[in-house]
Design a protein around this motif. Structure first.
Motif, PDB file in Angstrom:
ATOM      1  N   ARG A   6       0.864  -1.180   0.000  1.00 29.05           N
ATOM      2  CA  ARG A   6       0.000   0.000   0.000  1.00 29.05           C
ATOM      3  C   ARG A   6       0.899   1.229   0.000  1.00 29.05           C
ATOM      4  N   SER A   7       0.426   2.313  -0.585  1.00 30.04           N
ATOM      5  CA  SER A   7       1.206   3.551  -0.659  1.00 30.04           C
ATOM      6  C   SER A   7       0.319   4.723  -0.252  1.00 30.04           C
ATOM      7  N   VAL A   8       0.846   5.569   0.623  1.00 31.29           N
ATOM      8  CA  VAL A   8       0.111   6.739   1.085  1.00 31.29           C
ATOM      9  C   VAL A   8       1.032   7.947   0.978  1.00 31.29           C
ATOM     10  N   PRO A   9       0.611   9.028   0.295  1.00 33.06           N
ATOM     11  CA  PRO A   9       1.462  10.222   0.258  1.00 33.06           C
ATOM     12  C   PRO A   9       1.389  10.954   1.598  1.00 33.06           C
ATOM     13  N   GLU A  10       2.516  11.456   2.050  1.00 33.19           N
ATOM     14  CA  GLU A  10       2.558  12.194   3.312  1.00 33.19           C
ATOM     15  C   GLU A  10       3.499  13.384   3.141  1.00 33.19           C
ATOM     16  N   THR A  11       3.011  14.565   3.496  1.00 28.61           N
ATOM     17  CA  THR A  11       3.814  15.783   3.390  1.00 28.61           C
ATOM     18  C   THR A  11       4.256  16.207   4.780  1.00 28.61           C
ATOM     19  N   PHE A  12       5.546  16.517   4.890  1.00 28.27           N
ATOM     20  CA  PHE A  12       6.116  16.979   6.151  1.00 28.27           C
ATOM     21  C   PHE A  12       6.703  18.362   5.935  1.00 28.27           C
ATOM     22  N   THR A  26       7.225  15.946   0.204  1.00 27.85           N
ATOM     23  CA  THR A  26       6.203  14.901   0.178  1.00 27.85           C
ATOM     24  C   THR A  26       6.879  13.568  -0.089  1.00 27.85           C
ATOM     25  N   PHE A  27       6.502  12.580   0.675  1.00 27.47           N
ATOM     26  CA  PHE A  27       7.044  11.223   0.553  1.00 27.47           C
ATOM     27  C   PHE A  27       5.902  10.266   0.313  1.00 27.47           C
ATOM     28  N   TYR A  46       9.972   4.809   3.260  1.00 27.37           N
ATOM     29  CA  TYR A  46       9.695   6.121   2.695  1.00 27.37           C
ATOM     30  C   TYR A  46      10.383   6.240   1.342  1.00 27.37           C
ATOM     31  N   VAL A  47       9.675   6.820   0.387  1.00 28.73           N
ATOM     32  CA  VAL A  47      10.222   7.058  -0.944  1.00 28.73           C
ATOM     33  C   VAL A  47      10.114   8.562  -1.192  1.00 28.73           C
ATOM     34  N   PRO A  57      12.168  10.374   7.269  1.00 21.08           N
ATOM     35  CA  PRO A  57      12.516  11.796   7.320  1.00 21.08           C
ATOM     36  C   PRO A  57      12.272  12.383   8.702  1.00 21.08           C
ATOM     37  N   LEU A  58      11.526  11.695   9.517  1.00 16.26           N
ATOM     38  CA  LEU A  58      11.260  12.176  10.867  1.00 16.26           C
ATOM     39  C   LEU A  58      12.469  11.995  11.777  1.00 16.26           C
TER      40      LEU A  58
END
Length: 111
Positions: A6-12, A26-27, A46-47, A57-58
């Motif tokens: 599964r893939s979910v975009p996440e912006t930090f 965004t990863f 993370y990609v 990245p955290l």
């Protein structure tokens, strides 16, 4: 055949504690479940935006401007809002002037 992850975009949002630079990235967070694991544990990877697998990245953020490692993770959008607020008010508020602070001298006592 293993299941597709599964893939979910996440912006930090990030802020560098060394130089003050703020940025967002965004990863794609990929979730993998090992079909041979009886516990069904899920791992994540993370990609980055360039398609490279990276560590979290955290935990391993590095400032792209100065290379500093004193990086804080912020709510997405916060870095841009802070930059905009600084720009709108100028570098220093107009009512604030820097003045030297000198130590107070103790009054002399007559003998």
């Amino acid at each position: 055949m293993p299941a597709q992850p599964r893939s979910v975009p996440e912006t930090f949002a990030f802020a560098c504690g060394d130089c003050g630079h703020g940025w967002e990235a965004t990863f794609q967070v990929m979730f993998f479940t090992d079909p041979l694991d009886p516990a069904g544990l899920t791992t994540q990877e993370y990609v980055d935006e360039a398609g490279r697998a990276v560590r979290s990245p955290l935990a391993e953020a590095v400032c792209p401007k100065c290379g500093g490692r004193k990086v804080r993770v912020l709510e997405a959008g916060l870095a841009e809002r802070a930059r905009k607020a600084e720009h709108e008010r100028g570098e220093h508020p107009p009512h604030h002037r820097h003045r030297p602070h000198l130590p107070h001298r103790a009054p002399e006592r007559p003998d």
